[in-house]
Design an enzyme around this catalytic site. Structure first.
Site, PDB file in Angstrom:
ATOM      1  N   TRP A  90       0.558  -1.158   0.025  1.00 14.69           N
ATOM      2  CA  TRP A  90       0.014   0.015  -0.071  1.00 14.69           C
ATOM      3  C   TRP A  90       0.793   1.232  -0.131  1.00 14.69           C
ATOM      4  O   TRP A  90       0.304   2.304   0.554  1.00 14.69           O
ATOM      5  CB  TRP A  90      -1.026   0.010   1.161  1.00 14.69           C
ATOM      6  CG  TRP A  90      -2.057  -0.836   1.032  1.00 14.69           C
ATOM      7  CD1 TRP A  90      -3.278  -1.056   0.626  1.00 14.69           C
ATOM      8  CD2 TRP A  90      -1.862  -2.244   1.488  1.00 14.69           C
ATOM      9  NE1 TRP A  90      -3.773  -2.169   0.559  1.00 14.69           N
ATOM     10  CE2 TRP A  90      -3.177  -3.113   1.181  1.00 14.69           C
ATOM     11  CE3 TRP A  90      -0.962  -3.209   2.039  1.00 14.69           C
ATOM     12  CZ2 TRP A  90      -3.365  -4.345   1.425  1.00 14.69           C
ATOM     13  CZ3 TRP A  90      -1.104  -4.521   2.339  1.00 14.69           C
ATOM     14  CH2 TRP A  90      -2.411  -5.156   1.774  1.00 14.69           C
ATOM     15  N   HIS A  91       2.130   1.393  -0.465  1.00 18.40           N
ATOM     16  CA  HIS A  91       2.903   2.338  -0.579  1.00 18.40           C
ATOM     17  C   HIS A  91       2.973   2.983  -1.886  1.00 18.40           C
ATOM     18  O   HIS A  91       3.938   3.648  -2.503  1.00 18.40           O
ATOM     19  CB  HIS A  91       4.384   2.151  -0.149  1.00 18.40           C
ATOM     20  CG  HIS A  91       4.359   1.582   1.283  1.00 18.40           C
ATOM     21  ND1 HIS A  91       5.561   1.132   1.934  1.00 18.40           N
ATOM     22  CD2 HIS A  91       3.641   1.542   2.128  1.00 18.40           C
ATOM     23  CE1 HIS A  91       5.038   0.790   3.246  1.00 18.40           C
ATOM     24  NE2 HIS A  91       3.911   1.050   3.388  1.00 18.40           N
ATOM     25  N   TYR A  92       1.857   2.914  -2.643  1.00 16.33           N
ATOM     26  CA  TYR A  92       1.924   3.148  -4.343  1.00 16.33           C
ATOM     27  C   TYR A  92       2.038   4.736  -4.321  1.00 16.33           C
ATOM     28  O   TYR A  92       1.462   5.548  -3.217  1.00 16.33           O
ATOM     29  CB  TYR A  92       0.648   2.558  -5.066  1.00 16.33           C
ATOM     30  CG  TYR A  92      -0.732   2.731  -4.306  1.00 16.33           C
ATOM     31  CD1 TYR A  92      -1.314   4.136  -4.549  1.00 16.33           C
ATOM     32  CD2 TYR A  92      -1.191   1.792  -3.692  1.00 16.33           C
ATOM     33  CE1 TYR A  92      -2.567   4.138  -4.038  1.00 16.33           C
ATOM     34  CE2 TYR A  92      -2.525   2.005  -2.968  1.00 16.33           C
ATOM     35  CZ  TYR A  92      -3.227   3.319  -3.079  1.00 16.33           C
ATOM     36  OH  TYR A  92      -4.325   3.648  -2.593  1.00 16.33           O
TER      37      TYR A  92
END
Length: 548
Positions: free
Chosen positions: A486-488
């Site tokens: 979830w570090h996009y």
């Protein structure tokens, strides 16, 4: 192994890294449902997106200006699925329209999620709090002194030192035995070696989020509307060399239309802080983006900017699941190994951290052992590696003109072979941890490393076809089992869509301040830096405001 449990892990484990707030809601006199908003209103600053960056930005700007903060989701307060560490994952597995999490699936076939709540991703993630490296700060061209002050401003309210249990301690000691040296103790700083990082969960297991940073706000200077979906930015064009952002159109939960405009004043601005999907999406919906793509959706082109939506990246995450013969404490991310080869090693464990989903049964592992496994609730945890950067990039496009619909996004995981090499080295490091002496008590002797890899590879972690078996190289394992952490980021990058001061190039009175501007993900986990950036830019903008 229970398919439902694995899907929850794939779609709900280790989100962006942070969740939301204290048990008792603060008395925010400035927070309202958008249905109470006037049809027409005027402010010095309009911020779109009350997330990890938008909340500290709004709190700061409210000290010396009138600010409107528009958030499409609701409040995080009073929702135990957000506030309690023991309920981690429950919000991510909630697919209802009122969920604080909105699921999407990238064109790569990886299940992902975006926040839809005041406080943003800090309400959904695994809570790890750690700063960007000094090198990252220098490359970004930020003022180091103001960066440190801004981190400290955030940390006073939402960052804590985690209590380390046996599982996390074993991972720490295993990292050291695996050669991820030195041990740097507890630190918020990004330092090579193994360290204990911060967390936004307090000692009682309550989450503190970016929404808590609104406690710093000047109540008379701030208005927050929840369930306010911004449909487009309005521009003044007549007689102007460049389009000028002048207002926004938003709709409340009943679909009623509202308009908010900037007051007269050269320093007044609209700031988009809607995240790596929401910010490029809103620019496109407002007519700023690739002209041909906008025209295909019958959107009037305000500015042909082909780089909006480009440079989308998501750091690939691969994990190995380790069942344990002894109980494992519930813990999210607390320890990290920062390697020199470009992979970060982290871990989470415990019986309940999957958010109330069905636990795998010991029967699921009987195929691996001739002996019977005691029939108790499943115990164990995950050790994961995240590729830094990454180098591979993709793009984002509109599917529809509805801002509540997910855009189409492609991340191109492992397109660049250097990302794949880092994954392989990360998995090899996890093997060393699992085989280390400190970790021995958390291992079933009959489950070899090859069996652990095979178990993980056979689980439905994503929607990709499966190829891996133990005779194949780790490159295949990495590709087959890729997940998101979830570090996009990307889509409105500095030097391409915005300048060094986060102003949208080619447009007046419009900035983007959030993770969509990043070329690389900061630190091991980005939430600390996104919160810092909201405060940092708020201070800089206020200084500009009074300068002339």
């Amino acid at each position: 192994m229970s398919v439902g449990w694995w899907i929850l892990f794939a779609a709900g484990f280790l989100f962006f890294h942070g969740f939301a707030a204290t048990q008792t809601a603060p008395n925010y006199s400035f927070m309202h449902n958008a249905m109470s908003a006037p049809t027409l209103s005027y402010y010095d600053y309009i911020i779109v997106g009350g997330g990890t960056g938008g909340c500290p930005l709004a709190a700061t700007l409210s000290q010396n200006a009138t600010v409107l903060l528009l958030e499409r989701g609701g409040s995080p307060y009073g929702n135990p699925n957000i506030t309690k560490m023991t309920s981690f994952g429950a919000a991510l597995s909630d697919l209802s329209r009122s969920s604080p999490s909105q699921r999407f699936i990238s064109e790569d076939g990886v299940i992902n999620a975006r926040a839809r709540v005041l406080g943003g991703g800090s309400c959904l993630n695994a809570g790890f709090y750690t700063r960007a490296s000094t090198e990252y700060v220098k490359q970004a061209g930020w003022d180091g002194g103001l960066v440190n002050e801004s981190y400290q401003w955030v940390e006073k309210l939402v960052a804590f030192e985690p209590p380390l249990g046996q599982w996390q301690s074993a991972v720490r000691d295993g990292l050291l035995e695996a050669g991820v040296l030195p041990f740097n103790g507890f630190s918020y700083d990004h330092i090579y070696g193994t360290k204990v990082g911060g967390t936004i969960f307090d000692q009682q297991g309550n989450r503190h989020t970016a929404a808590d940073l609104l406690e710093y706000a000047n109540p008379s200077g701030l208005t927050v509307y929840l369930h306010a979906s911004v449909h487009k930015i309005l521009f003044a064009r007549k007689g102007r060399k460049m389009p000028k952002a002048r207002g926004v159109v938003f709709r409340d939960a009943k679909g009623a239309k509202h308009q908010a405009y900037l007051k007269k004043g050269l320093k007044n601005e609209i700031i988009i802080s809607a995240g790596a999907l929401g910010s490029p999406q809103l620019l496109m919906l407002s007519g700023v983006g690739p002209a041909q793509h906008l025209t295909s959706h019958n959107i009037r082109v305000v500015l042909d900017q082909p780089l909006v939506g480009q440079g989308m990246s998501d750091n690939p995450m691969n994990a190995v699941f380790i069942p344990s013969p002894i109980p494992v404490e519930v813990s999210l991310i607390q320890v990290v190994g920062i390697t020199h080869f470009g992979s970060y090693i982290e871990a989470a464990g415990g019986e309940n951290f999957a958010g109330g989903a069905s636990s795998p049964s010991p029967r699921d592992y009987e195929m691996f052992s001739p002996e019977a496994i005691e029939e108790t609730a499943f115990r164990g945890g995950f050790i994961l590696e995240k590729v830094t950067g990454p180098i591979s990039t993709g793009h984002l496009e509109l599917r529809t003109r509805n801002p509540n619909d997910n855009p189409s996004v492609t991340f191109n995981y492992f397109k660049d072979s250097r990302d794949l090499e880092r994954c392989v080295q990360g998995i090899q490091t996890i093997e060393k941890i699992v085989e280390s002496k400190p970790f021995a008590k958390f291992r079933y002797e009959f489950l070899s490393w090859a069996m652990l890899l095979n178990m993980t590879a056979n689980a439905p972690l994503n929607l990709l076809p499966k190829h891996y078996n133990p005779s194949m190289p780790l490159e295949v394992f990495c590709k087959d089992t890729v997940m998101t952490i979830w570090h996009y980021h990307g889509g409105c990058q500095v030097g391409k869509v915005v300048d060094a001061d986060y102003r949208v190039v080619g447009v007046d009175s419009l900035r983007v301040i959030d993770g969509s501007t990043f070329n690389d993900s900061p630190g091991t986990n980005p939430q600390a830096t996104v919160m810092m950036l909201g405060r940092y830019m708020g201070v800089k903008i206020l200084r500009e405001r009074v300068a002339n």
